[in-house]
Scaffold this motif. Structure first.
Motif, PDB file in Angstrom:
ATOM      1  N   ALA A  43       7.990  13.278  -0.420  1.00  0.00           N
ATOM      2  CA  ALA A  43       8.041  14.004  -1.700  1.00  0.00           C
ATOM      3  C   ALA A  43       8.502  15.449  -1.547  1.00  0.00           C
ATOM      4  N   GLN A  57       1.166   7.852   0.805  1.00  0.00           N
ATOM      5  CA  GLN A  57       1.721   6.508   0.752  1.00  0.00           C
ATOM      6  C   GLN A  57       1.132   5.678  -0.380  1.00  0.00           C
ATOM      7  N   THR A  94       6.862   8.218   2.366  1.00  0.00           N
ATOM      8  CA  THR A  94       7.101   9.054   1.191  1.00  0.00           C
ATOM      9  C   THR A  94       6.621  10.456   1.520  1.00  0.00           C
ATOM     10  N   ASP A 136      12.844  10.629  -3.111  1.00  0.00           N
ATOM     11  CA  ASP A 136      11.701  10.497  -2.218  1.00  0.00           C
ATOM     12  C   ASP A 136      10.367  10.863  -2.868  1.00  0.00           C
ATOM     13  N   LYS A 156      16.272   7.169   1.369  1.00  0.00           N
ATOM     14  CA  LYS A 156      15.571   8.109   0.502  1.00  0.00           C
ATOM     15  C   LYS A 156      16.442   9.344   0.300  1.00  0.00           C
ATOM     16  N   HIS A 194       7.813   5.205  -3.868  1.00  0.00           N
ATOM     17  CA  HIS A 194       7.396   4.469  -2.681  1.00  0.00           C
ATOM     18  C   HIS A 194       8.354   3.297  -2.464  1.00  0.00           C
TER      19      HIS A 194
END
Length: 426
Positions: free
Chosen positions: A86, A96, A84, A75, A116, A78
């Motif tokens: 992170a 994004q 996303t 994750d 993800k 994209h």
């Protein structure tokens, strides 16, 4: 003889059956492992995507090479249709971006994105919820925690990860799967939230080298298949570097080297990585400086949402001058040259080294020490992590093979042979 036509309905039924099996496996294993970022209507989405894939490629002769393969995506990549996050507390709208080039390439090759996978915060050290599939009281490693665990748990065929210090090869070792970190830049990092651009590598996880190789062939820039007639000569890097491995791991290294000798490989020791402490300090310097470049804007607005570890790294990097970073990057390029020169002088093609300091440590507060991966990442050389055994408690042990910069195809081809040789010698 007339060719048998396969209807889209038949192809879709095959994919649908596989997704039903995946859903059952996911329901039984994912609550224990926590490899994936949560997603509403995951299986409805997958069935719809499988239906479109079946309609597009009903003819088996025209199917792309990775048709129907399930892939997990770390994750920080994209992916169209996904937020996303992170592994961070920042608002997703701030993070994004355009779909990652590696994801687009895999989709063109026919994969289905299973979802993800969990990452540590911005691919640094603060862990997410993922647990080791072999023992949930142990870390799966990081930062590609969910990707390694998803493959180890049998939830996906392949998963995408990244490595800036040891975030592919180390979790692969901890989870008992194959990990591949290519030469720096051989797989595009476009569309991936960077941590340190000069050190970031896009990598892969799978259960075996053949599947890694098949997937890498769709991702490596200018991929060229190779035919290898001779076994490579292998060297173990003697010196300060190996001091960091545990006694247990060093004994396992010797055992793997002996198994390779018995399989007909020449394995020797070559002194390397002198002034190792300086290499480690340089890595931290590059990492901090480039992480600060990546996060400067976000950190100015959302510093209160960063973990203490990552906040410390960014603040440290903000104080590093551009000239200091350039000096460190020049020295890193020198490390690549020096390691390649040793390979030429001593006449060998692969390094053999531990994938991690030891097995996955107990607890989930840390993802383990990546120091065994650090020099090869800094040099940008391709590394292939192989599961090579187990400790007495049933936790995996792994070794990494490292080739000269740009020799990714050769590494993968040799890796398939070495994987088979080690399997026969168990």
């Amino acid at each position: 003889m007339a060719k048998v036509k396969v209807s889209p309905q038949a192809v879709n039924a095959q994919l649908s059956t596989r997704l039903d099996d995946f859903e059952q496996l996911f329901a039984s294993r994912e609550p224990r492992v926590h490899a994936f970022v949560s997603e509403d209507n995951r299986f409805k989405r997958l069935h719809n995507e499988a239906r479109r894939l079946a309609n597009k490629y009903a003819n088996p002769e025209k199917r792309p090479p990775l048709f129907g393969m399930l892939v997990g995506v770390k994750d920080i990549f994209h992916v169209d249709g996904f937020e996303t996050r992170a592994g961070s507390h920042l608002p997703p709208r701030a993070l994004q971006g355009k779909q990652a080039a590696a994801v687009s390439a895999l989709k063109r090759a026919g994969v289905l994105v299973a979802g993800k996978t969990v990452t540590t915060e911005f691919a640094y050290f603060t862990p997410g919820p993922t647990r080791n599939p072999h023992n949930p009281d142990h870390t799966p490693g990081g930062s590609s925690s969910g990707s390694a665990a998803a493959v180890a748990a049998g939830l996906v065929d392949v998963a995408l990860g990244t490595q800036t210090i040891g975030s592919v090869i180390r979790p692969a070792s901890f989870c008992g799967v194959v990990g591949f970190k290519p030469s720096h830049g051989r797989i595009s990092a476009e569309g991936v939230i960077p941590l340190a651009r000069s050190l970031d590598h896009v990598g892969l996880f799978a259960q075996n080298v053949e599947l890694v190789h098949d997937t890498a062939s769709a991702l490596l820039n200018e991929y060229q298949p190779v035919t290898l007639a001779q076994k490579p000569i292998i060297a173990i890097p003697d010196g300060e570097y190996l001091v960091h491995a545990s006694k247990n791991m060093l004994e396992h290294l010797d055992s793997v080297a002996e198994r390779l000798r018995q399989a007909g490989y020449h394995v020797k020791r070559v002194r390397a990585l002198n002034e190792f402490d300086a290499i480690v300090q340089r890595h931290r310097h590059i990492l901090a400086a480039e992480a600060a470049q990546t996060h400067a804007g976000w950190f100015a607005r959302y510093s209160h949402l960063y973990s203490p570890k990552l906040a410390e790294l960014v603040r440290e990097g903000l104080a590093i001058r551009a000239s200091e970073l350039e000096d460190a990057l020049e020295a890193a390029r020198g490390l690549r040259h020096d390691l390649g020169a040793l390979m030429n002088i001593h006449g060998f093609q692969l390094w053999l080294a531990p994938s991690a300091v030891d097995v996955a440590p107990a607890g989930l507060a840390s993802t383990g020490d990546p120091i065994m991966n650090l020099p090869w990442t800094q040099a940008g050389m391709p590394a292939l992590g192989l599961p090579t055994g187990w400790n007495a408690a049933g936790l995996p042990l792994g070794m990494q093979l490292i080739a000269a910069y740009g020799q990714d195809e050769q590494l993968l081809a040799w890796g398939e042979d070495i994987e088979a040789a080690l399997a026969e010698s168990k």
